[in-house]
Design an enzyme around this catalytic site. Structure first.
Site, PDB file in Angstrom:
ATOM      1  N   GLU A 104      -9.242   6.285  30.730  1.00  0.00           N
ATOM      2  CA  GLU A 104      -9.133   4.571  30.579  1.00  0.00           C
ATOM      3  C   GLU A 104     -10.339   3.947  30.144  1.00  0.00           C
ATOM      4  O   GLU A 104     -11.377   4.089  30.797  1.00  0.00           O
ATOM      5  CB  GLU A 104      -8.585   4.177  32.029  1.00  0.00           C
ATOM      6  N   ASP A 146      -1.885   0.206  23.273  1.00  0.00           N
ATOM      7  CA  ASP A 146      -1.850  -1.188  22.830  1.00  0.00           C
ATOM      8  C   ASP A 146      -1.451  -1.268  21.309  1.00  0.00           C
ATOM      9  O   ASP A 146      -1.987  -0.505  20.705  1.00  0.00           O
ATOM     10  CB  ASP A 146      -3.279  -1.812  23.042  1.00  0.00           C
ATOM     11  N   THR A 164       5.849   4.615  34.060  1.00  0.00           N
ATOM     12  CA  THR A 164       4.682   4.015  33.962  1.00  0.00           C
ATOM     13  C   THR A 164       4.897   2.580  34.298  1.00  0.00           C
ATOM     14  O   THR A 164       6.057   1.928  34.059  1.00  0.00           O
ATOM     15  CB  THR A 164       3.874   4.165  32.674  1.00  0.00           C
TER      16      THR A 164
HETATM   17  C1  LIG Z   1      -0.687  -1.285  27.140  1.00  0.00           C
HETATM   18  S1  LIG Z   1      -1.611  -0.477  28.391  1.00  0.00           S
HETATM   19  C2  LIG Z   1      -0.683   0.928  29.002  1.00  0.00           C
HETATM   20  C3  LIG Z   1      -1.216   1.623  30.342  1.00  0.00           C
HETATM   21  C4  LIG Z   1      -0.223   2.584  30.792  1.00  0.00           C
HETATM   22  N1  LIG Z   1      -0.084   3.893  29.835  1.00  0.00           N
HETATM   23  C5  LIG Z   1       1.113   2.172  30.973  1.00  0.00           C
HETATM   24  O1  LIG Z   1       2.157   2.607  30.209  1.00  0.00           O
HETATM   25  O2  LIG Z   1       1.550   1.722  31.948  1.00  0.00           O
HETATM   26  C6  LIG Z   1      -2.737   0.462  27.134  1.00  0.00           C
HETATM   27  C7  LIG Z   1      -4.139   0.895  28.029  1.00  0.00           C
HETATM   28  O3  LIG Z   1      -4.645   1.846  27.076  1.00  0.00           O
HETATM   29  C8  LIG Z   1      -6.045   1.671  27.459  1.00  0.00           C
HETATM   30  N2  LIG Z   1      -6.768   1.924  26.015  1.00  0.00           N
HETATM   31  C9  LIG Z   1      -6.637   1.416  24.739  1.00  0.00           C
HETATM   32  N3  LIG Z   1      -7.380   2.206  24.041  1.00  0.00           N
HETATM   33  C10 LIG Z   1      -7.832   3.229  24.703  1.00  0.00           C
HETATM   34  C11 LIG Z   1      -8.829   4.022  24.206  1.00  0.00           C
HETATM   35  N4  LIG Z   1      -9.382   4.420  23.087  1.00  0.00           N
HETATM   36  N5  LIG Z   1      -9.275   4.916  25.269  1.00  0.00           N
HETATM   37  C12 LIG Z   1      -8.868   5.020  26.454  1.00  0.00           C
HETATM   38  N6  LIG Z   1      -8.202   4.018  26.779  1.00  0.00           N
HETATM   39  C13 LIG Z   1      -7.638   3.013  25.996  1.00  0.00           C
HETATM   40  C14 LIG Z   1      -6.378   0.191  27.707  1.00  0.00           C
HETATM   41  O4  LIG Z   1      -7.242  -0.252  28.191  1.00  0.00           O
HETATM   42  C15 LIG Z   1      -4.896  -0.221  28.278  1.00  0.00           C
HETATM   43  O5  LIG Z   1      -5.181   0.101  29.818  1.00  0.00           O
END
Ligand SMILES: C[S@@+](CC[C@H](N)C(=O)[O-])C[C@H]1O[C@@H](n2cnc3c(N)ncnc32)[C@H](O)[C@@H]1O
Length: 217
Positions: free
Chosen positions: A69, A119, A192
């Site tokens: 994360e 995202d 999730t």
């Molecule tokens: C929309 S949230 C979804 C979180 C979780 N997977 C869920 O389904 O509830 C996307 C997450 O991916 C993380 N994220 C985005 N790009 C990333 C990267 N390159 N490496 C690690 N985390 C990343 C963001 O910080 C965010 O917490």
């Protein structure tokens, strides 16, 4: 609590085993330096608040789960959830998953990769910030062991379609195997946190599963 804000972990909680800065990861990768027990390693890319990580680690004590994360406060929050239960088979890396795949994981070192609700970065000029981009998909294929799985779910149809197209173009992963929606038995019975949000808002969720072929031709 809005996006980006999450409760700080209890300062008396020892996170030293469960929260890893990406620079601290063993290079070359040695899973036994991160997880005390042997077992197949599954990675949750962008683990957010750690709902999947916690449930999966509780349900499969014989498997090791590594959340990655990039937002430190979310990484610490997820790490605190698994540290509180002293789970030996769940760890969280604070850092960029694309970097960790590229620089840390060797070929055929992972049993599964989970990417849930990445995202979407709607604006065209921001698309390059997406996780499901060609170099990462190639790294997923390279790091999965034969028979290993890629799970990709999103509520953004266009991101889903584009990724499935890209996977077919640049990898030999087999799929998509459709994944059925399971009725929620209670308010927290979702895969999730973002799946919960999408379903409670009545949005469709697009789910896919891919496998790395057993034999590489
Ligand atoms: C929309 S949230 C979804 C979180 C979780 N997977 C869920 O389904 O509830 C996307 C997450 O991916 C993380 N994220 C985005 N790009 C990333 C990267 N390159 N490496 C690690 N985390 C990343 C963001 O910080 C965010 O917490």
């Amino acid at each position: 609590m809005g996006r980006g804000s999450v409760r700080k972990p209890d300062p008396s909680l020892d996170l030293s085993q469960h929260l890893w800065h990406m620079d601290r990861l063993p290079r070359p990768w040695k899973a036994e330096q991160v997880f005390p027990q042997p077992g197949p390693v599954e990675v949750d890319v962008g683990c957010g608040k750690g709902m999947f990580l916690l449930q999966a680690a509780l349900e499969h004590p014989e498997r090791n789960y590594l959340g990655i994360e990039k937002q430190y406060n979310f990484a610490a929050y997820s790490a605190a959830r698994v540290a509180k239960r002293q789970l030996p088979n769940a760890r969280v890396v604070a850092g960029d998953a694309l970097w960790v795949f590229r620089e840390v994981f060797p070929d055929e070192s992972l049993a599964a990769v989970h990417v849930y609700f990445p995202d979407p970065w709607w604006k065209k000029r921001h698309r390059k910030r997406r996780v499901m981009v060609e170099p990462f998909l190639r790294d997923v294929e390279r790091t999965l062991r034969p028979g290993g799985a890629l799970h990709f779910w999103t509520d953004v149809k266009e991101y889903f379609d584009e990724t499935l197209q890209l996977l077919a173009q640049v990898t030999r992963l087999q799929g998509p195997v459709p994944v059925e929606e399971r009725p929620a038995r209670h308010d927290l019975d979702y895969h999730t946190n973002y799946e919960r949000k999408a379903r409670l808002a009545g949005k469709p969720v697009y789910r896919s599963l891919f496998f790395k072929p057993q034999e590489s031709a």
